[in-house]
Design an enzyme around this catalytic site. Sequence first.
Site, PDB file in Angstrom:
ATOM      1  N   THR A  73     -18.080  -3.714  -0.409  1.00 42.28           N
ATOM      2  CA  THR A  73     -19.077  -3.177   0.627  1.00 42.28           C
ATOM      3  C   THR A  73     -19.108  -2.234   1.430  1.00 42.28           C
ATOM      4  O   THR A  73     -20.185  -1.674   1.943  1.00 42.28           O
ATOM      5  CB  THR A  73     -18.819  -4.738   1.049  1.00 42.28           C
ATOM      6  OG1 THR A  73     -19.501  -5.915   0.984  1.00 42.28           O
ATOM      7  CG2 THR A  73     -19.947  -4.827   2.557  1.00 42.28           C
ATOM      8  N   GLN A 178     -19.036  -3.800 -10.221  1.00 44.80           N
ATOM      9  CA  GLN A 178     -19.109  -4.693 -11.671  1.00 44.80           C
ATOM     10  C   GLN A 178     -18.974  -4.125 -13.074  1.00 44.80           C
ATOM     11  O   GLN A 178     -18.014  -5.131 -13.896  1.00 44.80           O
ATOM     12  CB  GLN A 178     -20.500  -5.754 -11.589  1.00 44.80           C
ATOM     13  CG  GLN A 178     -19.968  -7.138 -12.427  1.00 44.80           C
ATOM     14  CD  GLN A 178     -19.594  -7.410 -11.856  1.00 44.80           C
ATOM     15  OE1 GLN A 178     -18.193  -8.353 -11.962  1.00 44.80           O
ATOM     16  NE2 GLN A 178     -19.432  -7.828 -10.375  1.00 44.80           N
ATOM     17  N   ALA A 199     -10.982  -3.259  -5.947  1.00 48.25           N
ATOM     18  CA  ALA A 199      -9.906  -3.761  -6.347  1.00 48.25           C
ATOM     19  C   ALA A 199     -10.104  -4.559  -7.605  1.00 48.25           C
ATOM     20  O   ALA A 199      -9.768  -5.099  -8.035  1.00 48.25           O
ATOM     21  CB  ALA A 199      -8.571  -3.168  -5.585  1.00 48.25           C
ATOM     22  N   THR A 237      -5.485   3.774   9.981  1.00 50.89           N
ATOM     23  CA  THR A 237      -4.191   3.989   8.893  1.00 50.89           C
ATOM     24  C   THR A 237      -4.642   3.381   7.461  1.00 50.89           C
ATOM     25  O   THR A 237      -4.666   2.125   7.624  1.00 50.89           O
ATOM     26  CB  THR A 237      -2.907   3.131   9.851  1.00 50.89           C
ATOM     27  OG1 THR A 237      -2.850   3.709  10.617  1.00 50.89           O
ATOM     28  CG2 THR A 237      -1.889   2.974   8.428  1.00 50.89           C
ATOM     29  N   CYS A 326     -21.030 -14.142  -3.893  1.00 54.54           N
ATOM     30  CA  CYS A 326     -20.092 -13.037  -2.214  1.00 54.54           C
ATOM     31  C   CYS A 326     -22.167 -13.478  -1.141  1.00 54.54           C
ATOM     32  O   CYS A 326     -21.773 -12.644  -0.191  1.00 54.54           O
ATOM     33  CB  CYS A 326     -21.121 -11.771  -2.382  1.00 54.54           C
ATOM     34  SG  CYS A 326     -19.704 -10.551  -3.903  1.00 54.54           S
TER      35      CYS A 326
END
Length: 390
Positions: A73, A178, A199, A237, A326
């Site tokens: 996203t 996807q 991931a 970070t 989602c």
Amino acid sequence: MTVNRVYLDGNATTPLRPEAKAAMAAALDVVGNPSSVHAEGRAARGLLEQARTDVAAMVGAAPRDVVFTSGGTEANMLALMPELRTSAEPVERLLLSSIEHASVLSGGRFPPDRVGQIRVTTDGVLDLDHLRALLADGGPALVSVMLANNETGALQPIREVAEIVHQAGGVLHVDAIQALSKIQFGIKQLGADLVSLSAHKIGGPKGVGALVLSPKLAGLEPVLRGGGQELGRRGGTENLVGIAGFGAAAAAALPALADDMARIEGLRTRLEAGLRHISAGEGVIVCAGVPRLPNTTLFAVLGLRAETAVIGFDLAGIAVSSGSACSSGKVLPSHVLEAMGFGPELARSAIRISLGWWSSESDIDRCLEAWIKLTGNLAKRDRETVLERF
């Protein structure tokens, strides 16, 4: 996964690969900040850059063109912005397909009045003539089209889209989240200018993604500003543990990709043959006539409520989905099927079964056995009129 359960919702998320789990555990012991110049910082930077190299290899990109994000996203939000350019003239508007993921349909950083939708056909494939017409009616556009639909698995003709977009002076963003680890592709092969990845769709951890850029792209402005991380393209970070898992998952998936594709497609063929036989012509496999992901089956039976079937499968120890996962657990009519011209009743009846490298023949057997029991409890209705269209 719980013992004796069957997980058939790989398009929602995938099990964590052992390689990713091991890499994350090792990264937990790395003390340094990747931006520090001392030995501990350099060790952290080494893990970060190795992961960047492994993710880049999956899509044929240079490592420096990979920007790590908190997920798909955020990668989409980073990509969808005015003023991007690959030539002298920056984009002024956004065109996106009507079957995109919710994070793209939101329009990113474009004002609502500068966002337009591209139609799809009844086969779930982008209407290229409509794209041409929209591009001809206005200034340079950023066009966002997913490589593979998360609900139907249908593959879009991205190479043709890229040619059309670039001829019109536009920029192309491809949500490939996807498709990653399910089919072979590269950013240059696609002709894309930006590609979003995630991931947890490939056996990595949740909460990590990437935006891959073409070297020709200019004008990208970060959503998160801070210490200049990711070559100034995403402040904050880096999530070293998650990124290490992403890289390890990519490194494990790439060499096995061709064999996995063939085996999984064989399982899907067996699954769909069984579904058709059990349903005796009363169901439709969506997008069966067009190229699609080898792992994805979207199956609809008029009169069956998707939420009822999902619960029934779950009680039988099998995880499937009603479509996209989602939307904070909501079971809603599929906007993808509605965009394809399916009526609302059929759009509320679609069940998605999505396989992965962990899937087996016994999983397919369990799924079909559960479907036999479920269909035995369904109220019969006249479905012929609706199904004739498809």
